[in-house]
Design a protein around this motif. Structure first.
Motif, PDB file in Angstrom:
ATOM      1  N   ARG A 395      87.172  47.418  32.960  1.00 28.34           N
ATOM      2  CA  ARG A 395      88.085  46.471  32.316  1.00 28.34           C
ATOM      3  C   ARG A 395      87.452  45.081  32.276  1.00 28.34           C
ATOM      4  O   ARG A 395      86.987  44.583  33.299  1.00 28.34           O
ATOM      5  CB  ARG A 395      89.406  46.396  33.083  1.00 28.34           C
ATOM      6  N   ARG A 404      86.519  37.990  33.878  1.00 28.10           N
ATOM      7  CA  ARG A 404      86.713  38.914  35.004  1.00 28.10           C
ATOM      8  C   ARG A 404      86.340  40.322  34.549  1.00 28.10           C
ATOM      9  O   ARG A 404      86.811  40.788  33.508  1.00 28.10           O
ATOM     10  CB  ARG A 404      88.152  38.878  35.503  1.00 28.10           C
ATOM     11  N   THR A 406      85.936  44.406  35.977  1.00 23.80           N
ATOM     12  CA  THR A 406      86.340  45.322  37.041  1.00 23.80           C
ATOM     13  C   THR A 406      85.864  46.729  36.712  1.00 23.80           C
ATOM     14  O   THR A 406      86.015  47.195  35.570  1.00 23.80           O
ATOM     15  CB  THR A 406      87.871  45.324  37.219  1.00 23.80           C
ATOM     16  N   GLU A 448      88.103  49.353  43.678  1.00 23.00           N
ATOM     17  CA  GLU A 448      87.845  48.385  42.613  1.00 23.00           C
ATOM     18  C   GLU A 448      86.684  47.478  43.005  1.00 23.00           C
ATOM     19  O   GLU A 448      86.700  46.852  44.063  1.00 23.00           O
ATOM     20  CB  GLU A 448      89.085  47.531  42.333  1.00 23.00           C
ATOM     21  N   TRP A 450      84.919  44.168  41.566  1.00 22.69           N
ATOM     22  CA  TRP A 450      85.257  43.145  40.581  1.00 22.69           C
ATOM     23  C   TRP A 450      84.402  41.897  40.767  1.00 22.69           C
ATOM     24  O   TRP A 450      83.849  41.644  41.836  1.00 22.69           O
ATOM     25  CB  TRP A 450      86.732  42.760  40.656  1.00 22.69           C
ATOM     26  N   GLU A 452      84.300  37.612  39.107  1.00 25.80           N
ATOM     27  CA  GLU A 452      84.860  36.542  38.286  1.00 25.80           C
ATOM     28  C   GLU A 452      83.831  35.438  38.149  1.00 25.80           C
ATOM     29  O   GLU A 452      83.191  35.064  39.145  1.00 25.80           O
ATOM     30  CB  GLU A 452      86.132  35.964  38.909  1.00 25.80           C
TER      31      GLU A 452
END
Length: 455
Positions: A395, A404, A406, A448, A450, A452
């Motif tokens: 995503r 962001r 993920t 997850e 991730w 940013e």
């Protein structure tokens, strides 16, 4: 103790307008009081002088013919006595004169409304000396001298006038007339003039003070607003400086870890080449040496050598494919994510859900493009190893200056001592070197990975 320590807290915290109001009010009050006093004193002098001048002219015209004929005597002549006692009271000015004295040189009184003073000599007062010098002198409600205590004992507002009497032809001062004029209206006029002067000076000063206060208050508000803005900007700069220091330390730590990670990656590549293709190539080399001593090699030997060489080539291609990046220049973030997913699916035929939520095309630096590609590559490799490629989703969310990314799967996540592919530490270093944030966490039964980063 410094001056600042001795300053009251109220004054230290007070605004510029408040300080101006306090100091300016005190200065303005002192100025108004001084101006009002000077103005009322000047009005008093002018009014008293004008009144005295009118009375002196009247008395000079009335007395000097009488005085000039009898100035040598020590007592008034019958004509002077009759004129002063009968004619003078009948006039308009005479009705206001309570008493009088006629002085000659040396302080001798030759005529007076009080007979006890005639023929007596008194010291010259300041006003009497001024009259002998040719100037009309007048005082209003002054302290009583020895020779005029009876007049002041009446308790009425008195105008005391000293008027020189001159000879007709020579202009010589031959006597001085001292008059005591009862003038209640003069006192009321002076009081009204004093109040009018106070009102005028006070009103003008107050108006000026209010105008100046309004101007200073507006400037004070502007200064306070600018000071608050400067304090806010200074606080922002401090926070930015602290953040820059933190980022600098993170970049330094990331650079050190990146060097260690690169060295570890090179060792792993060397180990993979040594344990994989190098073994197959060594086996093929040994078989070829053996076949070189055999006149007619067996077909199965040739097939084994060919299989070893094929395995070596396949492993070398696999290792090279993970090291070489595709062309990423000028590609947006969404295209980079799709390219990384397609490259993974070409090696591992497992479904990957892709969700792209980018608001426009945020600007990317070359380092950020490489970071996005490597992040998706490593995340999908970990999902394939630890989750078997089950329920894998990628995503991408972008907008408002933030990106962001993920990668989630249904697996339990890698163990702490496992370092697959580029390694999670290498990814963390890449992300933090760009000023971003990195995380690996379990959420709702899913793993997850991730990152940013600001765009």
């Amino acid at each position: 103790m410094t001056i600042r320590d001795a300053t009251p807290a109220f004054w230290t915290k007070a605004s510029l307008a408040t300080r101006f109001a306090v100091v300016g009010g005190l200065v303005l009050a002192v100025f108004m009081a001084l101006a009002a006093w000077l103005l009322t004193d000047r009005i008093r002098q002018v009014v008293v002088r004008n009144t005295a001048t009118a009375a002196a002219l009247y008395m000079d015209s009335f007395l000097h013919p009488l005085v000039e004929d009898h100035v040598a005597g020590t007592a008034p002549s019958p004509a002077m006595r009759r004129a002063l006692s009968e004619v003078l009271p009948a006039t308009e000015m005479g009705g206001r004169i309570l008493s009088y004295k006629v002085w000659t040189q040396g302080g001798l009184i030759i005529a007076a409304s009080d007979p006890d003073l005639i023929g007596r000599t008194f010291p010259l007062s300041e006003e009497l000396s001024q009259a002998w010098a040719g100037r009309i002198a007048a005082i209003f409600e002054d302290d009583a001298e020895e020779e005029d205590r009876a007049e002041h004992a009446l308790g009425m507002p008195l105008l005391e006038i000293y008027s020189p009497i001159r000879a007709d032809w020579t202009g010589e001062i031959i006597a001085v007339a001292e008059l005591y004029v009862a003038d209640p209206a003069l006192k009321a006029d002076l009081q009204a003039a004093r109040l009018t002067a106070l009102a005028g000076v006070g009103g003008g000063g107050l108006s000026l003070g209010l105008v100046l206060y309004a101007i200073v208050r507006q400037g004070s508000r502007t200064i306070d607003r600018q000071r608050r803005d400067l304090d806010r900007r200074l606080a922002d700069m401090r926070r930015l400086s602290e953040r820059n220091d933190l980022l600098r330390l993170q970049v330094q730590e990331a650079a050190g870890r990146a060097a260690a990670t690169t060295e570890g990656g090179l060792r792993r590549i060397g180990a993979d080449l040594h344990d994989g293709p190098a073994q197959d190539l060594a086996y093929a080399r040994l078989r070829l040496d053996a076949l070189a001593r055999t006149p007619t090699p067996a077909p199965e030997e040739m097939a084994a050598i060919q299989q070893a060489l094929d395995r070596a080539m396949a492993e070398i291609r696999q290792i090279s494919k993970g090291l070489v990046l595709p062309e990423l220049a000028h590609l947006p973030a969404a295209a980079i994510v799709r390219l990384a997913v397609e490259a993974h699916q070409a090696r591992v035929p497992a479904p990957v859900a892709v969700e792209l939520e980018t608001d426009g095309a945020p600007p990317l630096t070359p380092g950020m493009r490489i970071c996005l590609y490597r992040f998706v590559q490593e995340g999908l490799n970990n999902a394939a190893r630890h989750a078997g490629g089950a329920d894998v989703a990628v995503r991408l969310q972008g907008g408002a200056g933030m990106l962001r990314l993920t990668v989630a799967d249904a697996g339990a996540g890698p163990t702490a001592d496992h370092a697959p592919g580029l390694g999670l530490q290498g990814l963390r270093d890449r992300v933090e070197s760009l000023g971003g944030r990195f995380g690996l966490e379990r959420r709702c039964g899913r793993t997850e990975l991730w990152m940013e980063v600001e765009t």
